[in-house]
Write a protein that holds these residues in place. Structure first.
Motif, mmCIF file in Angstrom:
data_model
loop_
_atom_site.group_PDB
_atom_site.id
_atom_site.type_symbol
_atom_site.label_atom_id
_atom_site.label_comp_id
_atom_site.label_asym_id
_atom_site.label_seq_id
_atom_site.Cartn_x
_atom_site.Cartn_y
_atom_site.Cartn_z
ATOM 1 N N HIS A 58 0.830 -1.212 0.000
ATOM 2 C CA HIS A 58 0.000 0.000 0.000
ATOM 3 C C HIS A 58 0.865 1.262 0.000
ATOM 4 O O HIS A 58 0.559 2.227 -0.700
ATOM 5 N N GLU A 59 1.930 1.247 0.776
ATOM 6 C CA GLU A 59 2.803 2.421 0.817
ATOM 7 C C GLU A 59 3.487 2.636 -0.530
ATOM 8 O O GLU A 59 3.604 3.757 -1.023
ATOM 9 N N SER A 117 5.218 7.278 5.474
ATOM 10 C CA SER A 117 5.232 5.897 4.961
ATOM 11 C C SER A 117 6.647 5.340 5.062
ATOM 12 O O SER A 117 7.373 5.282 4.076
ATOM 13 N N TYR A 126 -5.567 4.545 -4.725
ATOM 14 C CA TYR A 126 -4.276 5.240 -4.887
ATOM 15 C C TYR A 126 -4.262 6.164 -6.084
ATOM 16 O O TYR A 126 -3.257 6.814 -6.359
ATOM 17 N N ALA A 142 2.008 6.290 -7.252
ATOM 18 C CA ALA A 142 0.968 7.107 -7.892
ATOM 19 C C ALA A 142 1.213 8.592 -7.603
ATOM 20 O O ALA A 142 1.075 9.440 -8.486
ATOM 21 N N ALA A 199 2.398 1.594 -3.465
ATOM 22 C CA ALA A 199 1.402 1.979 -4.470
ATOM 23 C C ALA A 199 1.063 3.459 -4.341
ATOM 24 O O ALA A 199 0.992 4.194 -5.336
ATOM 25 N N ASN A 200 0.877 3.901 -3.114
ATOM 26 C CA ASN A 200 0.547 5.314 -2.887
ATOM 27 C C ASN A 200 1.658 6.223 -3.389
ATOM 28 O O ASN A 200 1.420 7.216 -4.078
#
Lengths: 328, 333
Positions: A156-157, B67, A200, A163, A159-160
């Motif tokens: 998730h990190e 993150s 994302y 993008a 992908a974010n």
């Protein structure tokens, strides 16, 4: 089948899948015979994904792979001899015997490693994609991961950030229906991992991962988009693992039925592609036979090379922990 | 050089020394960039990237989401493919969010690949208690990192070392963590304007002495120096060694000191149990047992999370008084 695809590409895709299939079948046997130590996570059943995606990448493009990584390495240009040598733990292996099955890598081929950690790859591929953009190259980084890894924070990190920075990165989810031995319906509430792309701000695409042409075409669009500087794509390929999580029949667990496995085998990517190629006259039965024969010849050579290669020695033990030498 | 001489010593606080080190690295290395939380627009919550965004632009000073897995992953992937990233992990405690990327990816990639990958990545991070930031923003985790083959770990105790270590780390072709201390940011010392390196793997004897060795890490170096001053009044001539480089550790300097003084104490701000001080003690008894006249003492934080209350935090952090008390105990005075 798409019109603009040359016969050479079709033949290469087929040969790539066959090479992966035969390598993995042989590796599984060697493991069961006790010739290869450690754990092998075999790619049999998923060949269309590696072949279809990698057809659009050059050696300069990077990939991160998974614990089930042999197929990616072969499709990215990996040779059987150093691959078998690595599985045997020999000093002539791609990683001098220090990585083994779960860490096969080769920087010259753009393989930033298989990865023993589920979800280990996406942040690294995102970093490579950042580097590609920073260095103003046209390289693309592709990260392969499974439905299981799509639940890891690292995915998730990555992908974010991919993008956010519009990085030349493609997220290829090989959804084989299981995170290790846990069925997808028991590990995530979504059916399509690609749905997560919306979260994302990137496109999410679902394709039949048992159809090499479908993968080829979807990957082409995603990789072109990345290369053009238009950002990442999440490409989900629905596929299936014929063998167990580890090894061939693994631990003999009853987490799925033989009927289920057989049903997927009916849709086997190689068989169905061969039927198409025969029908279109791209290949003949004899030519297909030759593809298998050549793969088997490669295996024979690779295994002989691995078996006759030396093990690493005590002097190699502490080498490569750090870079030692003139710093830049 | 001659200008500096005319004007006297060039004093710089630790915070500005960090900025200067990073700036000079960015000027020297076209493929270097800084990435981390609040490094750009905010110039870091500690202020040490102030002005760098304006100077280098957002291609090279990269604000990231919160993150840490992504940030360290970015550093690993970029370092393996031709960049020289400087990654900022705002508080060392946040390494908990990305321990896989640090321990399983960054530290091991070169080895697992049989030497195929080279990772010239520098991680700057802030450790230490003293600002009432409580248990998750105050820790000293250098021993965690030192236990990972594949990474190097530095702890600058002063502004000169902060700049020189950042430069040395950025020029090194390995992952290097520079563990800085938030309580030292305003502390000044002489810092040359030109680029220089503080070599990795070299401790510094910051006070010479013959009667007792104190091996100190990070901010504890200053507490050790204060303790040495007190002990001087009691007739104990202390040598203070700033360990500086945790991995690689300079056992040569440590052994040379013990051969001279025959008694020693190690001090760090981290929890005493399992702290890096234990490694120093072990190495000294292995390499210089015959030169030891007394057991080596250890001073560190108690086995507890860092407390919030100023009243408790004051009791928690090791200081000069505790060092003096332990030295006196060893000497029986």
């Amino acid at each position: 089948m798409a019109k603009n695809i040359t016969n050479k590409t079709l033949i290469d895709l087929h040969a790539c899948m066959v090479r992966i299939r035969r390598f993995e079948e042989e590796a599984g046997k060697l493991m069961e015979d006790g010739k290869i130590p450690g754990a092998l996570h075999l790619y049999v059943g998923q060949e269309a994904v590696a072949a279809g995606v990698m057809a659009h990448l050059s050696n300069k493009d990077q990939i991160t792979s998974t614990h089930r990584g042999h197929g990616h390495v072969i499709a990215k240009g990996g040779q059987f001899s150093p691959m078998f040598a690595e599985l045997y733990g020999k000093s002539t292996g791609y990683c001098k015997g220090k990585g083994g099955s779960m860490h096969i890598s080769n920087m010259a081929l753009g393989i930033l490693g298989a990865n023993g950690i589920v979800g280990g790859g996406p942040p690294i591929a995102m970093g490579a994609a950042f580097s590609n953009k920073f260095r103003k190259t046209k390289q693309v980084a592709v990260t392969f991961f499974g439905d299981g890894a799509s639940n890891e924070g690292s995915f998730h990190e990555a992908a974010n950030m991919a993008a956010l920075y519009q990085l030349p990165c493609v997220f290829v989810c090989e959804n084989n229906g299981f995170g290790e031995y846990t069925r997808q319906t028991n590990h995530q509430a979504v059916t399509d991992v690609a749905d997560r792309a919306a979260g994302y701000g990137m496109p999410g695409v679902v394709v039949d991962g048992m159809d090499v042409m479908a993968v080829y075409e979807a990957a082409e669009a995603a990789i072109k988009r990345a290369r053009a500087g238009d950002g990442p794509t999440l490409l989900e390929c629905k596929t299936y693992r014929y063998y167990d999580h580890v090894g061939v029949r693994g631990m003999g667990l009853t987490y799925r039925t033989d009927e289920e496995v057989d049903a997927w085998k009916q849709r086997d990517a190689i068989n169905s592609f061969e039927a198409v190629l025969l029908k279109q006259g791209v290949l003949t039965a004899k030519k297909i036979e030759n593809v298998y024969a050549r793969a088997d010849e490669e295996i024979k050579e690779g295994v002989a090379f691995a078996e006759s290669s030396p093990f690493p020695t005590e002097e190699d033990l502490l080498e490569d922990v750090y870079f030692v030498g003139a710093t830049s | 050089m001659s200008e500096a001489l005319k004007e006297g010593p060039r004093m710089l606080p630790y915070v500005s020394a960090i900025t200067e080190g990073v700036r000079q690295v960015l000027q020297e290395q076209d493929n270097a960039f800084v990435a981390g939380e609040d490094v750009g627009q905010a110039g870091s919550v500690f202020g040490y990237y102030q002005g760098l965004l304006a100077e280098f632009g957002d291609r090279r000073i990269v604000d990231t989401p919160i993150s840490e897995k992504g940030i360290i992953g970015l550093g690993v992937g970029a370092a393996a493919t031709g960049c020289r990233p400087i990654i900022d992990v705002m508080f060392m405690d946040f390494l908990g969010e990305c321990m896989d990327e640090v321990a399983n990816q960054m530290a091991k990639m070169r080895f697992m690949f049989g030497g195929g990958a080279t990772l010239p990545v520098t991680v700057l991070t802030m450790a230490g208690a003293g600002m009432n930031l409580a248990a998750q923003h105050s820790q000293s985790w250098e021993a965690f990192l030192a236990h990972l083959p594949g990474v190097k770990v530095l702890m600058p105790s002063n502004a000169y070392d902060a700049k020189g270590m950042i430069i040395a780390a950025a020029r090194d072709d390995n992952p290097v963590f520079v563990v800085m201390n938030k309580m030292s940011l305003a502390m000044q010392c002489e810092v040359p304007a030109e680029m220089y390196e503080v070599p990795l793997g070299k401790a510094a004897v910051v006070r010479e002495g013959t009667g007792f060795s104190i091996f100190a890490m990070g901010r504890m170096v200053h507490e050790a120096l204060a303790a040495a001053k007190t002990l001087e009044g009691l007739g104990v001539d202390c040598e203070v060694v700033d360990v500086r480089s945790i991995q690689p550790f300079d056992s040569e300097t440590a052994v040379a000191s013990i051969k001279k003084t025959h008694r020693a104490l190690v001090v760090h701000e981290a929890v005493r149990f399992g702290g890096f001080g234990g490694e120093i003690v072990a190495q000294l008894q292995e390499e210089a047992f015959d030169y030891l006249d007394a057991p080596i003492a250890r001073v560190g934080a108690p086995f507890s999370p860092v407390p919030y209350s100023p009243a408790l935090e004051k009791l928690y952090i090791p200081n000069a008084e505790r060092i003096v008390a332990e030295v006196k105990k060893v000497l029986g005075i």
